[in-house]
Design an enzyme around this catalytic site. Structure first.
Site, PDB file in Angstrom:
ATOM      1  N   HIS A 131     -19.491  55.390  42.179  1.00 15.44           N
ATOM      2  CA  HIS A 131     -18.471  56.347  42.627  1.00 15.44           C
ATOM      3  C   HIS A 131     -17.853  57.092  41.428  1.00 15.44           C
ATOM      4  CE1 HIS A 131     -15.233  57.981  45.064  1.00 15.44           C
ATOM      5  NE2 HIS A 131     -15.630  57.325  46.123  1.00 15.44           N
ATOM      6  N   GLU A 187     -21.402  61.303  43.340  1.00 15.19           N
ATOM      7  CA  GLU A 187     -21.645  59.865  43.548  1.00 15.19           C
ATOM      8  C   GLU A 187     -23.057  59.588  44.058  1.00 15.19           C
ATOM      9  OE1 GLU A 187     -18.720  58.794  46.455  1.00 15.19           O
ATOM     10  OE2 GLU A 187     -17.338  60.307  45.681  1.00 15.19           O
TER      11      GLU A 187
HETATM   12  O1  TA6 Z   1     -16.919  58.928  48.331  1.00 11.09           O
HETATM   13  C1  TA6 Z   1     -16.027  59.707  49.088  1.00 11.09           C
HETATM   14  C2  TA6 Z   1     -15.135  58.776  49.885  1.00 11.09           C
HETATM   15  O2  TA6 Z   1     -15.882  58.018  50.792  1.00 11.09           O
HETATM   16  C3  TA6 Z   1     -14.066  59.610  50.566  1.00 11.09           C
HETATM   17  O3  TA6 Z   1     -14.268  59.677  51.973  1.00 11.09           O
HETATM   18  C4  TA6 Z   1     -12.767  58.913  50.179  1.00 11.09           C
HETATM   19  O4  TA6 Z   1     -12.471  57.893  51.103  1.00 11.09           O
HETATM   20  C5  TA6 Z   1     -13.152  58.368  48.807  1.00 11.09           C
HETATM   21  O5  TA6 Z   1     -14.470  57.860  48.996  1.00 11.09           O
HETATM   22  C6  TA6 Z   1     -12.190  57.364  48.206  1.00 11.09           C
HETATM   23  O6  TA6 Z   1     -12.248  56.160  48.934  1.00 11.09           O
HETATM   24  P1  TA6 Z   1     -11.249  54.958  48.495  1.00 11.09           P
HETATM   25  O7  TA6 Z   1     -11.583  53.820  49.400  1.00 11.09           O
HETATM   26  O8  TA6 Z   1     -11.535  54.666  47.043  1.00 11.09           O
HETATM   27  O9  TA6 Z   1      -9.846  55.517  48.650  1.00 11.09           O
END
Ligand code: TA6
Length: 299
Positions: free
Chosen positions: A160, A266
């Protein structure tokens, strides 16, 4: 929080927390500016006490991406347990041209087993070069079952990446003509809207949460004064995310205006599930490298 810091002889640095095996700093120079500088975004209001995943850097997502959709993941929180578990590490290896590598490992703990009963072994290998950073996730199915059909380990995995960048000037290529799911627009059934990317360069000037399926696996995140290249192996999908103020201002661990300072690009396997047979190992890999010259094209 306990961490590991690797320092390359030519000046680049990477800092990895044992909590979540989360990389929270990667400093690297470029051929244009020889002074190493930070390449990742971490919110100044990130929670650092182990009570929730760190907002920024490179969180490791496993065994599920987003809200759990697999029966075996039903008790897990969004993005799984890897980024909120304490990993172990053994030693640092330095090779002949100064590249430094460290392996962190995670096995079922009582806290994990209470939520997830599959046998597994994870290795997260971080390698630091002068201008590049490699992360590999090795997922081993440690089941001893000899049943047929095999006792597969089914999972999703993703890096991520929070790339430090002027969000409103960033373009991500090549995604044109790629199918994607737009999570910012849902159908009556609550599903993400399926689309085809028409833009030569994808920007994140508005709230963006796009899941590109079966993408090129080689991306460039660029802006007028620089960029980061991401080359991946075995990570068929890629997500582009920036919450902008619309969503970012409601996130308790996102600093004010933080959404203007990063783009998440990501790579992962998030559409469908990987399947690994007993005794076998899956490896997903990315190489982040500094792009030494400014952007070659404008959108
Ligand atoms: O990767 C994008 C995502 O899935 C978004 O939908 C948002 O939820 C982000 O990840 C951050 O997620 P988190 O659980 O770290 O707040």
């Amino acid at each position: 929080m306990s961490d590991i810091v690797l320092r390359h002889p030519k000046g680049s640095i990477v800092q990895i927390l044992l909590y979540g095996a989360t990389i929270v700093s990667w400093q690297a120079a470029s051929q244009r500016d020889p002074e190493p500088r930070e390449r990742l975004f971490v919110s100044s209001t990130a929670i650092r006490d182990g009570s929730k995943p760190v907002r920024g850097g490179i969180p490791v997502v496993f065994p599920c991406f987003g809200p759990p959709a697999h029966p075996e993941h039903s008790k897990l929180s969004q993005h799984g347990f890897a980024r909120s578990s304490v990993w172990s590490w053994d030693n640092v290896i330095k090779d002949q041209d100064g590249r430094l590598s460290v392996t962190l490992t995670l096995e079922p703990t009582p806290a994990i087993t209470a939520l997830y009963t599959r046998p597994f072994h994870l290795s997260f290998v971080v390698t630091l070069g002068e201008f590049d950073l490699t992360t590999e996730l090795h997922v081993k199915n440690t089941s001893g079952s000899t049943d047929y059909p095999p006792d597969y380990l089914e999972f999703q995995a993703l890096f991520h990446n929070y790339i430090l960048a002027p969000a409103n000037e960033v373009l991500i290529t090549p995604l044109q003509n790629n199918a994607y799911f737009d999570k910012t627009e849902t159908t009556e059934e609550g599903k993400s809207t399926a689309k085809i990317e028409t833009r030569a360069g994808v920007d994140v000037r508005k709230f963006t949460d796009s899941v590109y399926e079966n993408a090129s696996q080689n991306y460039e995140v660029t802006w007028p004064s620089g960029g980061i290249a991401i080359k991946t192996d075995n990570m068929k999908d890629v997500i582009v995310w920036n919450p902008q103020a619309e969503v970012g201002s409601k996130m308790g661990d996102m600093e004010k205006g933080g959404w203007e300072k990063f783009v998440c690009c990501e790579p992962g396997h998030v559409r469908g599930f990987e399947k690994v047979a007993p005794g076998m190992t899956w490896v997903g890999k990315q190489v982040l490298s500094v792009i030494h010259n400014a952007r070659r094209h404008q959108n």
